[in-house]
Write a protein that holds these residues in place. Structure first.
Motif, mmCIF file in Angstrom:
data_model
loop_
_atom_site.group_PDB
_atom_site.id
_atom_site.type_symbol
_atom_site.label_atom_id
_atom_site.label_comp_id
_atom_site.label_asym_id
_atom_site.label_seq_id
_atom_site.Cartn_x
_atom_site.Cartn_y
_atom_site.Cartn_z
ATOM 1 N N ALA A 1 0.826 -1.206 0.000
ATOM 2 C CA ALA A 1 0.000 0.000 0.000
ATOM 3 C C ALA A 1 0.858 1.253 0.000
ATOM 4 N N ARG A 2 1.950 1.238 0.759
ATOM 5 C CA ARG A 2 2.836 2.409 0.791
ATOM 6 C C ARG A 2 3.414 2.680 -0.592
ATOM 7 N N VAL A 3 3.911 1.634 -1.254
ATOM 8 C CA VAL A 3 4.523 1.800 -2.569
ATOM 9 C C VAL A 3 3.480 2.221 -3.606
ATOM 10 N N LEU A 4 2.302 1.615 -3.555
ATOM 11 C CA LEU A 4 1.240 1.972 -4.490
ATOM 12 C C LEU A 4 0.875 3.451 -4.384
ATOM 13 N N ARG A 5 0.681 3.920 -3.170
ATOM 14 C CA ARG A 5 0.338 5.326 -2.975
ATOM 15 C C ARG A 5 1.459 6.241 -3.436
ATOM 16 N N ALA A 6 2.691 5.869 -3.100
ATOM 17 C CA ALA A 6 3.825 6.722 -3.459
ATOM 18 C C ALA A 6 3.980 6.852 -4.969
ATOM 19 N N ILE A 7 3.628 5.804 -5.713
ATOM 20 C CA ILE A 7 3.765 5.846 -7.163
ATOM 21 C C ILE A 7 2.576 6.547 -7.822
ATOM 22 N N TYR A 8 1.364 6.188 -7.396
ATOM 23 C CA TYR A 8 0.174 6.566 -8.162
ATOM 24 C C TYR A 8 -0.691 7.659 -7.533
ATOM 25 N N SER A 9 -0.515 7.960 -6.270
ATOM 26 C CA SER A 9 -1.388 8.957 -5.659
ATOM 27 C C SER A 9 -1.043 10.360 -6.154
ATOM 28 N N PRO A 10 -2.062 11.163 -6.488
ATOM 29 C CA PRO A 10 -1.801 12.564 -6.824
ATOM 30 C C PRO A 10 -1.467 13.383 -5.578
ATOM 31 N N ARG A 11 -1.716 12.813 -4.409
ATOM 32 C CA ARG A 11 -1.426 13.488 -3.141
ATOM 33 C C ARG A 11 0.029 13.230 -2.755
ATOM 34 N N GLN A 12 0.933 13.693 -3.597
ATOM 35 C CA GLN A 12 2.336 13.360 -3.427
ATOM 36 C C GLN A 12 2.953 13.935 -2.154
ATOM 37 N N LEU A 13 2.625 15.165 -1.813
ATOM 38 C CA LEU A 13 3.195 15.730 -0.593
ATOM 39 C C LEU A 13 2.740 14.937 0.630
ATOM 40 N N GLN A 14 1.502 14.505 0.643
ATOM 41 C CA GLN A 14 1.021 13.683 1.748
ATOM 42 C C GLN A 14 1.867 12.419 1.874
ATOM 43 N N GLU A 15 2.185 11.782 0.742
ATOM 44 C CA GLU A 15 2.997 10.568 0.781
ATOM 45 C C GLU A 15 4.417 10.867 1.252
ATOM 46 N N LEU B 1 14.222 4.671 -6.076
ATOM 47 C CA LEU B 1 13.390 3.643 -6.692
ATOM 48 C C LEU B 1 12.055 4.225 -7.144
ATOM 49 N N LEU B 2 11.431 5.027 -6.291
ATOM 50 C CA LEU B 2 10.152 5.627 -6.645
ATOM 51 C C LEU B 2 10.302 6.611 -7.807
ATOM 52 N N THR C 1 3.846 -2.411 -12.910
ATOM 53 C CA THR C 1 4.248 -3.707 -12.381
ATOM 54 C C THR C 1 3.371 -4.086 -11.208
ATOM 55 N N SER C 2 3.201 -5.373 -11.027
ATOM 56 C CA SER C 2 2.508 -5.881 -9.846
ATOM 57 C C SER C 2 3.448 -6.743 -9.014
ATOM 58 N N LYS C 3 4.726 -6.739 -9.364
ATOM 59 C CA LYS C 3 5.722 -7.547 -8.667
ATOM 60 C C LYS C 3 6.319 -6.745 -7.511
ATOM 61 N N TYR C 4 5.483 -6.553 -6.476
ATOM 62 C CA TYR C 4 5.894 -5.699 -5.371
ATOM 63 C C TYR C 4 7.013 -6.329 -4.541
ATOM 64 N N ASN C 5 7.019 -7.659 -4.451
ATOM 65 C CA ASN C 5 8.089 -8.304 -3.691
ATOM 66 C C ASN C 5 9.449 -7.994 -4.297
ATOM 67 N N GLY C 6 9.496 -7.929 -5.620
ATOM 68 C CA GLY C 6 10.755 -7.590 -6.270
ATOM 69 C C GLY C 6 11.210 -6.184 -5.934
ATOM 70 N N LEU C 7 10.268 -5.236 -5.948
ATOM 71 C CA LEU C 7 10.607 -3.858 -5.619
ATOM 72 C C LEU C 7 11.063 -3.738 -4.166
ATOM 73 N N GLN D 1 18.037 -4.730 -0.572
ATOM 74 C CA GLN D 1 19.395 -4.879 -1.081
ATOM 75 C C GLN D 1 20.160 -3.564 -1.039
ATOM 76 N N MET D 2 19.442 -2.454 -1.204
ATOM 77 C CA MET D 2 20.089 -1.140 -1.186
ATOM 78 C C MET D 2 20.186 -0.569 0.227
ATOM 79 N N GLY D 3 19.839 -1.384 1.229
ATOM 80 C CA GLY D 3 20.031 -0.989 2.619
ATOM 81 C C GLY D 3 18.933 -0.156 3.225
ATOM 82 N N MET D 4 17.748 -0.165 2.584
ATOM 83 C CA MET D 4 16.664 0.664 3.091
ATOM 84 C C MET D 4 15.337 -0.088 3.026
ATOM 85 N N GLY D 5 15.328 -1.289 3.616
ATOM 86 C CA GLY D 5 14.109 -2.081 3.640
ATOM 87 C C GLY D 5 12.964 -1.312 4.271
#
Length: 457
Positions: A100-114, A345-346, A356-362, A368-372
């Motif tokens: 849900a966090r990644v989905l909102r960050a990518i697609y929400s128009p409420r970017q400042l909120q994210e 990444l975002l 993409t729907s491969k959220y586990n990969g993202l 891997q980049m140290g920011m799980g």
């Protein structure tokens, strides 16, 4: 309208430009954009995003309902196979929260909120991989962070202080008056963990004007402030005040006498901390560092702190002042911030508009980049400065990611024009332009995604 200023505002208030959404703005349009972002309720989520969020039903469940579902009373009677299945199911709330966090960050128009959800979650960090925290971290963000990110800091502070995720993470659920008859076993005495971080990280700051005696006094005030996992007590929020474990004596905190009134003691202290000048300075510095520069200008920090105190902790007016400031709009700060792995990444996902729907990969890439996501163990959260994230190893991982995304474009039906991608990056340096000019066409996209212009915002 200065297009560089427009792109600067979009980059700082969002996770990067989606090229298909680009349109030149005049001064009035830019101010309207800023106001829309500061008032996210005026912006509607697209139907696709609403549908995807509705699928993550654990986000709206109460902490006690989640505990009952994933830690049922009869768990001890289950077969080994059933226990294995239950342990697997306990990953559901954690996974749904991250998706849900990644989905909102990518697609929400409420970017400042994210952006502010990420900022405040990081400020009030909890580690989501330990015990019941894996089922509570999503509802913690959804119920204690998200509703207050542009509201009043005192409301945010209070919601965090009562959420079982914070009380479990920083051990306040066991915090007990040593002289209480209930001081037994794991509840045997005073625990200063939450009290210390509440002062050092959440409010006054490490340089705030407090002493060890204040930490102890605050820990005493917080005794009995605990968790009710199954909802047998309280309102289902997972919070409960255990009066019998509380230290009912008067305390002296920051030079003030706090009468031993039970649960109201914490509320009184939160009132003090939320409007304290040290809190104003600490939060203003962090906001200026996040939105302007790793080393923010002191005059700006001072003005933001004055605004915070003048409005008694209203976050939106502080941000309005920040975004309207000469410092924020100074060209020397354009592209001066280095993107964290999460931001990078975002930004790549938004700039390429890859679906993409491969959220586990993202999510695996972030680890891997140290920011799980929800995987920062220390309570101070992830650092957002260049020094913390710029290294040869980190750059190699980003270049590898850029190459991976480019290969997906080459193999699939999703194509992107390098010229369109350049729109999200703004003016390129002479070195980047020269590199692109001599590179073959199939390397244009990976070079752009791995360019300094993509690394900075």
């Amino acid at each position: 309208m200065n297009s560089a200023l427009q792109l600067h505002c979009i980059n700082r208030l969002s996770y990067g430009l989606r090229p298909s959404e680009w349109k030149p703005l005049d001064d009035e349009d830019l101010e309207n954009y800023l106001q829309e972002q500061l008032n996210p309720a005026t912006l509607s989520h697209p139907p696709f995003l609403r549908q995807e969020l509705q699928k993550r039903e654990t986000l709206t469940a109460s902490p006690t309902d989640l505990f009952q579902t994933y830690y049922p009373p009869n768990a001890g009677k289950l077969t080994p196979e059933e226990r294995k299945e239950l342990r697997k199911r306990r990953q559901e709330p954690f996974q749904q929260a991250r998706e849900a966090r990644v989905l909102r960050a990518i697609y929400s128009p409420r970017q400042l909120q994210e952006v502010m959800v990420d900022f405040w979650f990081n400020h009030f960090n909890v580690f989501g991989r330990r015990g019941a925290l894996q089922i509570w971290v999503g509802t913690y963000e959804e119920q204690a962070i998200r509703p207050y990110v542009l509201g009043n800091f005192r409301d945010l502070l209070g919601a965090v202080a009562r959420h079982p995720a914070m009380l479990l993470y920083l051990d306040n659920w066991v915090n007990t008056d040593p002289n209480s008859p209930r001081a037994k076993g794991k509840f045997k005495g005073l625990n200063e963990n939450y009290a210390r971080e509440l002062l050092e990280l959440h409010t006054l700051g490490v340089d705030g004007d407090y002493r060890q005696a204040d930490v102890i006094a605050l820990a005493q005030i917080l005794t009995g402030w605990g968790i009710n996992r199954r909802g047998k007590l309280g309102d289902g929020s997972g919070f409960h005040f255990y009066k019998a474990r509380h230290d009912h004596r008067d305390k002296v905190f920051l030079g003030r006498v706090i009468a031993g009134d039970g649960i109201s003691e914490v509320e009184n202290v939160l009132d003090i901390l939320a409007t304290h000048p040290d809190t104003a300075r600490h939060l203003s510095y962090k906001l200026a560092q996040y939105f302007v520069s790793d080393d923010p200008p002191a005059p700006l920090v001072n003005r933001l702190a004055e605004q915070f105190l003048r409005t008694r902790g209203e976050i939106r007016p502080v941000l309005e002042l920040l975004f309207d400031s000469s410092e924020f709009r100074d060209p020397k700060f354009y592209k001066s911030k280095f993107r964290t792995p999460y931001q990078y990444l975002l930004a790549v996902l938004r700039a390429t508009e890859i679906k993409t729907s491969k959220y586990n990969g993202l999510l695996g890439i972030l680890r891997q980049m140290g920011m799980g996501l929800y995987e920062c163990r220390p309570p101070n959260g992830y650092t957002n400065t260049k020094q913390a994230w710029l290294s040869s190893d980190a750059m190699m991982k980003r270049v590898t990611l850029a190459s991976t995304f480019s290969k997906r474009f080459a193999k699939g039906n999703q194509k992107i024009d390098p010229k369109l991608l350049k729109v999200s990056l703004g003016q390129l340096s002479a070195q980047t332009e020269a590199t692109l000019k001599t590179a073959p066409s199939h390397l244009q996209i990976p070079l752009l995604l791995g360019s300094p212009e993509m690394m900075h915002y």
